[in-house]
Design an enzyme around this catalytic site. Structure first.
Site, PDB file in Angstrom:
ATOM      1  N   ASN A   7       0.858  -1.184   0.000  1.00 61.88           N
ATOM      2  CA  ASN A   7       0.000   0.000   0.000  1.00 61.88           C
ATOM      3  C   ASN A   7       0.891   1.230   0.000  1.00 61.88           C
ATOM      4  O   ASN A   7       1.364   1.675   1.039  1.00 61.88           O
ATOM      5  CB  ASN A   7      -0.925  -0.013   1.215  1.00 61.88           C
ATOM      6  CG  ASN A   7      -1.926  -1.145   1.143  1.00 61.88           C
ATOM      7  OD1 ASN A   7      -2.903  -1.061   0.397  1.00 61.88           O
ATOM      8  ND2 ASN A   7      -1.654  -2.227   1.860  1.00 61.88           N
ATOM      9  N   GLU A   8       1.115   1.731  -1.193  1.00 60.44           N
ATOM     10  CA  GLU A   8       2.040   2.853  -1.381  1.00 60.44           C
ATOM     11  C   GLU A   8       1.346   4.176  -1.047  1.00 60.44           C
ATOM     12  O   GLU A   8       0.121   4.208  -0.864  1.00 60.44           O
ATOM     13  CB  GLU A   8       2.517   2.867  -2.839  1.00 60.44           C
ATOM     14  CG  GLU A   8       3.271   1.616  -3.277  1.00 60.44           C
ATOM     15  CD  GLU A   8       4.677   1.505  -2.685  1.00 60.44           C
ATOM     16  OE1 GLU A   8       4.991   2.206  -1.695  1.00 60.44           O
ATOM     17  OE2 GLU A   8       5.465   0.690  -3.193  1.00 60.44           O
ATOM     18  N   PRO A   9       2.135   5.286  -0.940  1.00 54.13           N
ATOM     19  CA  PRO A   9       1.523   6.592  -0.691  1.00 54.13           C
ATOM     20  C   PRO A   9       0.336   6.831  -1.632  1.00 54.13           C
ATOM     21  O   PRO A   9       0.409   6.520  -2.815  1.00 54.13           O
ATOM     22  CB  PRO A   9       2.669   7.567  -0.984  1.00 54.13           C
ATOM     23  CG  PRO A   9       3.901   6.775  -0.647  1.00 54.13           C
ATOM     24  CD  PRO A   9       3.596   5.361  -1.045  1.00 54.13           C
TER      25      PRO A   9
ATOM     26  N   SER B 142      -2.588   5.423  -0.917  1.00 51.30           N
ATOM     27  CA  SER B 142      -3.570   4.349  -0.666  1.00 51.30           C
ATOM     28  C   SER B 142      -4.639   4.844   0.294  1.00 51.30           C
ATOM     29  O   SER B 142      -4.352   5.591   1.236  1.00 51.30           O
ATOM     30  CB  SER B 142      -2.881   3.137  -0.032  1.00 51.30           C
ATOM     31  OG  SER B 142      -1.931   2.599  -0.903  1.00 51.30           O
TER      32      SER B 142
END
Ligand code: F6R
Length: 471
Positions: A162-164, A166
């Site tokens: 879950n990258e920036p 998300s």
């Protein structure tokens, strides 16, 4: 709901943090928690549903679980696992696949039922992924949710993948990896270009629903993102900050990973300190940077409003503290890095003796000397010290001898064309021709420095060369 923190020392921390003396101690503690969950479920005839992570961080936990299985008979028969993520696309037998990682680091060594293992499928055609993800969530839900989720953290602040950006309520889905995450994975894939751009990951919402969440981080490399995750504002920019909203989360860190938390980095903000000189210096420099004033202009009010009233009272007046620290810093600066003949060195870093030194600079690559200490290097030469450089690798992609000679020949020709004296340049040029083998790389060093190229073939070569030059 955000946690109420009653302890003064941890008042900047928005979730519970345990700091272990080293990663091994942290990993053993986490493995123990997993083992006791498995056993208590066994005692009740229930399944233990675990959310598992890959990466460097959990490896020691898995090693300890294997040990508990082999040495202490811990059984995994009642365990059901769901892995956080998998690169997409990814064959399960590829060296970088998380299926392979989990088999090698855990599943092949314990008695888990293979039917109880779930890992996102990196081989699916794209149009089947959405359905697979919905089913992944449903399988977790049908089992009553995850009992325990373990996590690492990426330098982007990702949990799972879950990258920036998300969303806090995101579910299992196909995502695009952040550039920094792909850079960090480059070594495993033999170059960033080979790192997949996508992954299938459980969502922040999926993780959040676990009854217990443990995030682990080891090493200084994680310190900056850990500070943001623990003390920073809640933000989609750092998805791990969403964990601040959980009542069931704990961060388990080693000391380097925790080192930027306020209680370790700027402890005067949260407690009375034992003000030794090192801490005093660190605090005054920090204060000067924080209030953006030169050290000598710091006043009582700056100290008092930045947690340093205790220092001012104990060792003040602040005027004197400022001067003391200023002097300490000033005395580390010198225009005479090799010492200064005849200097009064009682208050200064310059040493008067010996007044002329033989200096040997080790440069791992033929660039590092001038890039990292070019000014000092020239100073040492100009001040008459006997300076040598030992290049420890050939630097064969840097400057080639042929180019050096060519540029010198150009300068000689140019000087001749305008009738300038060339004798010195010609001398250097002929020395260099003797010294350099054409078609091997070299570089230019400050005037007067002697450049010795050492390409260590065997251990100890550099030490032998040093003894030779140090005579
Ligand atoms: C792995 C995962 C990632 C990693 C994170 C840290 O399944 O979900 O979030 O936990 O990238 O990786 P390491 O532990 O290799 O530093």
């Amino acid at each position: 709901m955000a946690r109420l923190n009653l302890l003064e020392e941890t008042r900047y921390e928005k979730l519970p943090v345990t700091v272990c003396p080293n990663p091994a101690a942290g990993a053993v503690a986490v493995a123990k928690r997993i083992a006791s969950l498995i056993k208590s479920k066994q005692a009740n005839g229930e399944k233990a549903v675990l959310g598992l992570a890959t990466g460097v961080t959990p490896i020691a936990v898995y090693t300890e679980l294997i040990r508990l299985h082999k040495d202490e008979g811990l059984s995994f028969k009642n365990v059901i696992t769901f892995n956080l993520d998998e690169y997409y696309p990814m064959r399960p037998d590829a060296p970088q696949s998380y299926v392979r990682f989990m088999n090698e680091n855990l599943f092949d060594h314990i008695d888990i039922d293979r039917a109880n293992i779930h890992i996102p499928d990196g081989t699916l055609p794209e149009d089947k992924i959405a359905g697979f993800c919905i089913n992944y969530e449903k399988q977790i839900e049908d089992l009553g949710g995850l009992d325990l989720q373990i996590l690492g953290i990426g330098r982007t602040g990702h949990i799972g993948f879950n990258e920036p950006g998300s969303a806090p309520n995101s579910g299992t889905r196909l995502v695009t990896l952040d550039d920094l995450t792909r850079t960090d994975a480059a070594r495993d894939f033999g170059g960033k270009g080979a790192v997949p751009t996508k992954a299938i990951t459980m969502g922040v919402g999926t993780i959040f629903k676990a009854r217990e969440i443990i995030l682990m981080a080891w090493s200084k490399k994680k310190a900056t993102i850990i500070k943001k995750a623990v003390e920073g504002e809640l933000s989609g920019e750092v998805p791990a900050t969403y964990l601040q909203l959980s009542d069931n989360v704990e961060f388990i860190l080693d000391e380097p990973a925790a080192s930027e938390l306020t209680r370790f980095d700027t402890p005067w903000l949260v407690k009375d300190c034992n003000w030794d000189n090192e801490l005093k210096k660190k605090a005054v420099i920090w204060l000067s940077n924080t209030v953006n004033k030169p050290i000598l202009k710091l006043i009582d009010e700056d100290y008092n409003t930045h947690g340093m009233a205790h220092l001012a009272t104990e060792q003040g007046p602040v005027y004197q503290i400022n001067i003391d620290i200023f002097n300490q810093i000033q005395h580390t600066i010198t225009g005479w890095p090799g010492g200064k003949p005849g200097a009064d060195d009682s208050q200064r870093p310059e040493r008067a003796q010996p007044d002329k030194k033989r200096v040997l600079i080790f440069s791992p690559h033929p660039d590092d000397d001038v890039i990292s200490m070019g000014g000092t290097f020239i100073r040492l030469v100009d001040q008459g010290h006997d300076v040598h450089v030992a290049y420890q690798t050939s630097g064969n992609t840097a400057v080639w001898d042929d180019d050096v000679l060519r540029y010198m020949e150009f300068a000689i020709d140019f000087n001749s064309s305008i009738g300038d004296d060339n004798s010195k340049l010609k001398g250097i040029h002929s020395d260099m021709r003797r010294f350099l083998k054409p078609s091997t790389p070299t570089r230019l060093t400050p005037r007067g420095a002697r450049c010795k190229r050492l390409y260590p073939q065997k251990r100890g070569d550099s030490r032998r060369a040093f003894r030779r030059l140090a005579g």
